[in-house]
Design a protein around this motif. Structure first.
Motif, short mmCIF file in Angstrom:
data_model
loop_
_atom_site.label_atom_id
_atom_site.label_comp_id
_atom_site.label_asym_id
_atom_site.label_seq_id
_atom_site.Cartn_x
_atom_site.Cartn_y
_atom_site.Cartn_z
N LEU B 397 -56.76 -6.21 -69.16
CA LEU B 397 -56.17 -6.78 -69.97
C LEU B 397 -55.01 -5.88 -69.71
N ILE B 398 -55.13 -4.68 -69.31
CA ILE B 398 -53.51 -3.94 -69.05
C ILE B 398 -52.99 -4.86 -68.22
N LEU B 449 -46.46 -20.13 -67.25
CA LEU B 449 -47.21 -20.23 -68.13
C LEU B 449 -48.19 -21.16 -68.09
N GLU B 450 -48.31 -22.31 -67.85
CA GLU B 450 -49.41 -22.86 -67.09
C GLU B 450 -50.25 -22.05 -66.46
N VAL B 455 -55.50 -18.59 -66.63
CA VAL B 455 -56.23 -17.47 -66.30
C VAL B 455 -57.11 -16.95 -68.13
N VAL B 456 -56.15 -17.36 -69.06
CA VAL B 456 -56.96 -17.15 -70.65
C VAL B 456 -57.84 -18.32 -70.42
N ASP B 457 -57.89 -19.13 -69.98
CA ASP B 457 -59.29 -20.15 -70.53
C ASP B 457 -60.19 -19.20 -69.47
N ILE B 584 -57.52 -16.13 -60.15
CA ILE B 584 -58.47 -17.12 -60.23
C ILE B 584 -59.27 -17.13 -59.77
N THR B 585 -59.62 -17.37 -58.48
CA THR B 585 -60.98 -17.38 -57.75
C THR B 585 -61.89 -16.23 -58.60
#
Lengths: 137, 616
Positions: B397-398, B449-450, B455-457, B584-585
């Protein structure tokens, strides 16, 4: 005294565009060299020192870069001899308090001329650099 | 002549007298004595005949005897008791009687001394007195009283102690009815009445523990004993003893109560409790310990050592602890131990061992107390896992906040700067350049943004359903999509994975992971050689490791190892590098409960190992 040469160490083309534009306003015949990461800039400085060519008076330094980032560049650069006259201006969009703290520890530790400038930049004031150069001469 | 005959006759007669007797004339000279008298004082006849009797006494005795003999000569009788010490040192007591010696004309012609040995009688008297005192003392100490009942006269006698036990005054006069009424109504009174009846009518003895209520209303436990005495074949009297055992009974009761309390406590403690002897054999165990060791009764564990009950290594550890505690006499308190029973069941305990000292202060065993903390430890582990997960999430999160603050801010700062320039710019061609830059800044922002959205997904879809997927099928699909790219880069792909390998994964993630790692291996190829990529798998415990090995540029692990999977970290001077792929991986792999590590050497190549959790 006047500033003859500056380095821009940054991987963001827009920032480089902006800095170049502002520097052009300051002086038309200023030599501006750009490097996409710390490693490339450091290698260039090493070769200047080897060939006894004067170092740039100012280095604009980004923090987040590939290969060698701004902090790693600072670590290596500050170990070199005869660099005291080089004024370093850290240019970053980071508002992370930890980056600011890190900058302060460098200032305290080395006593070198290091500024911390947070983007956006609208104009460049290089009077402090020339003032210090006058004092030094 | 007559005189001589008389003397002779007297002397002969006197000699034969059974009781020691001596005849003395008025001058206190010994005329004759019985043999028994001579024997008693150990004289020979020649030694004393015709001698002064007083010569045989010491000064004190002489005066007394002279006086006494003179009184006799006036017709008085004298008595007394005296002692003498025999030649063998034995003290003898005798009673003497001095009487006047009359002739036929009633003239006093001397004194007859008669003695009677009373040594025995005195000794007996003394013995009796001692016995009586002893009995009294004993009766006081043991609180034993006596009683006697005369059947004929229906009279009852109580000793002082018996009266004391009943708490009646010493002048109390008991009778049979009253005596029986002292017993507690019910069992005690019925019993004593029956026993007394059987004693009188059937001549039976008894001894019975009964309860009575004293005159002062106090309850007392006594042992009442009785015995018939016969005269001419008929029971005439009953005698017996009467002992106050209230204290003993109460002490026994208290001891029993204490025992019961202790036993209840020991058995119901939610702790395993045991006592071991010097050889570490169990001598006492409580219910919890029996339950833990799976036996019905404590008897099954008594005498057993840890070697009989536990895994050998565990038993040895426990025995070493026992020896240490017994040797040092210092308790071992609250130590975390693990017991493994013969059947392999492992339990975590908090164990204390306390040395058991005997009255001489020697250590002859120990008391062990163990608390089962398996559940607590399990919870602790869960908690620790949770803390780890939270710490990792927090770090992410940080990191994420940092990225957002830096990257998004970077774009907005650029916008702000460019707009400022645009407003101040007067030259048309320069304005156009600035506008171009603005468009570029806008594209960069969109990209960022994408990426962030992707990542959030992943981070929010932790519970995506995993499926068992054939690894080669997935690899082949990716390979097909990359055909042109691989061909263009002259890639040699060596897939050594068996078609039987399946992994548990989210299909979209697995495809993305393979795609990312494959393209990375090609992207960071060594310009001096054609890229060669080797794919392998290995099964390790409950995990399947998927490896992608290349012969590319390699990564300086010392410098970048920690940052490798960070967001927007790029390490090669490569214009394609976005610094998002490995981030992402890693997130995708971790979202599936797996992990990824990398081994690399500059100029030799890199190997990425993906660990898939293979839960069944």
């Amino acid at each position: 005294m006047r500033i003859n040469s500056v380095y821009i160490v940054d991987d963001d083309t827009i920032t480089i565009f902006g800095l170049r534009k502002l520097l052009a306003k300051y002086s038309a015949d200023l030599v501006v060299e750009e490097f996409r990461n710390g490693r490339l800039a450091f290698d260039s400085i090493l070769s200047l020192l080897e060939n006894n060519i004067p170092l740039p008076e100012v280095i604009f330094l980004d923090i987040n870069m590939p290969v060698m980032d701004g902090w790693a560049f600072l670590d290596e650069f500050l170990k070199l001899p005869n660099t005291a006259g080089v004024h370093i201006k850290i240019i970053t969009s980071s508002i992370d308090i930890r980056d600011r703290e890190k900058w302060q520890t460098y200032v305290k530790k080395t006593g070198h001329q290091i500024d911390f400038i947070t983007k956006p930049i609208y104009e460049l004031n290089l009077e402090d650099v020339t003032h210090n150069m006058d004092l030094a001469s | 002549m007559l005189k001589a005959i008389e003397t002779y006759a007297l002397s002969y007669l006197a000699q034969q007298l059974p009781q020691p007797t001596a005849f003395i004339n008025t001058s206190f000279e010994l005329v004759c004595a019985s043999q028994s008298w001579l024997d008693y004082f150990e004289f020979t006849p020649h030694e004393i005949e015709g001698k002064q009797i007083l010569a045989f006494f010491d000064e004190h005795g002489k005066g007394h005897w002279e006086n006494c003999l003179e009184n006799c000569l006036t017709g008085e009788k004298e008595f007394g008791i005296q002692n003498t010490v025999s030649s063998v040192g034995k003290e003898q007591w005798f009673e003497w009687t001095n009487v006047p010696w009359y002739d036929e004309q009633e003239n006093i012609i001397g004194v007859i001394i008669q003695i009677k040995d009373i040594t025995k009688r005195l000794e007996n008297e003394l013995k009796y007195e001692k016995l009586e005192n002893l009995l009294k003392d004993q009766s006081e100490i043991a609180k034993v009283g006596t009683w006697e009942y005369n059947i004929g006269s229906d009279s009852l006698f109580w000793s002082d102690m018996t009266k004391k036990i009943h708490e009646v005054p010493l002048d109390f006069e008991p009778n049979m009815d009253r005596a029986i009424n002292f017993y507690e109504q019910g069992h005690s009174r019925n019993t004593i009445a029956m026993l007394a009846h059987n004693g009188i009518h059937r001549g039976e003895s008894w001894s019975q523990k009964l309860k009575l209520i004293t005159e002062k209303g106090r309850e007392k436990w006594v042992i009442a004993a009785g015995k018939p005495l016969y005269k001419n074949g008929e029971v005439t009297r009953l005698i017996g003893t009467f002992q106050d055992i209230t204290q003993q009974v109460e002490q026994q009761k208290k001891t029993k109560e204490n025992e019961q309390l202790l036993r209840t406590l020991v058995d119901n403690l939610p702790l395993n409790l045991y006592i071991k002897d010097a050889e570490s054999r169990k001598v006492l165990v409580n219910k919890a310990e029996c339950q833990y060791l799976g036996v019905e009764s404590p008897q099954e564990l008594i005498g057993q050592s840890d070697f009989d009950l536990y895994d050998e290594n565990i038993a040895q550890i426990s025995r070493d602890e026992d020896l240490q505690v017994m040797k040092t006499k210092k308790p071992m308190i609250g130590k975390r131990t693990i017991s493994i029973k013969k059947d392999g069941v492992s339990t975590s305990f908090l164990t204390s061992k306390i040395p058991l000292l005997n009255l001489e202060g020697e250590c002859k065993g120990l008391i062990g107390i163990s608390m089962d903390i398996s559940e607590i430890i399990q919870k602790e582990n869960q908690l620790s896992d949770l803390i780890n997960v939270t710490a990792i999430q927090n770090k992410k999160l940080i990191n994420f906040a940092h990225i957002v603050s830096h990257n998004l801010r970077s774009h907005t700062a650029n916008f702000s700067m460019l707009v400022d320039f645009l407003a101040k710019e007067e030259q048309e061609n320069e304005k156009e350049r600035i506008l171009e830059m603005l468009a570029k800044a806008s594209d960069n922002l969109m990209d960022t943004l994408e990426n962030l959205n992707e990542v959030v997904d992943i981070s929010t879809n932790v519970n995506l359903e995993k499926k068992s997927l054939n690894l080669n099928e997935q690899i082949n699909r990716v390979q097909e999509n990359l055909t042109a790219f691989l061909h263009q880069n002259k890639v040699v792909l060596d897939n050594k994975i068996s078609d039987k390998v399946y992994v548990k994964a989210v299909p979209a993630y697995l495809e993305s992971i393979i795609l990312n790692l494959l393209t990375n291996a090609v992207k960071y190829q060594n310009p001096q050689r054609n890229p060669k990529i080797t794919l392998t798998t290995e099964k390790k415990g409950d995990q399947i490791i998927f490896r992608i090995e290349d012969n590319g540029l390699g990564i300086d692990m010392e410098k970048y190892g920690k940052k490798l999977f960070g967001m927007y970290k790029t390490f090669h001077n490569n214009s394609d590098a976005r610094g998002i792929g490995l981030y992402i991986t890693k997130n995708q792999i971790e979202a599936m409960g797996g992990s990824i590590i990398v081994c690399s050497e500059v100029n030799k190549g890199s190997t990425f190992s993906v660990y898939f959790k293979d839960e069944n």
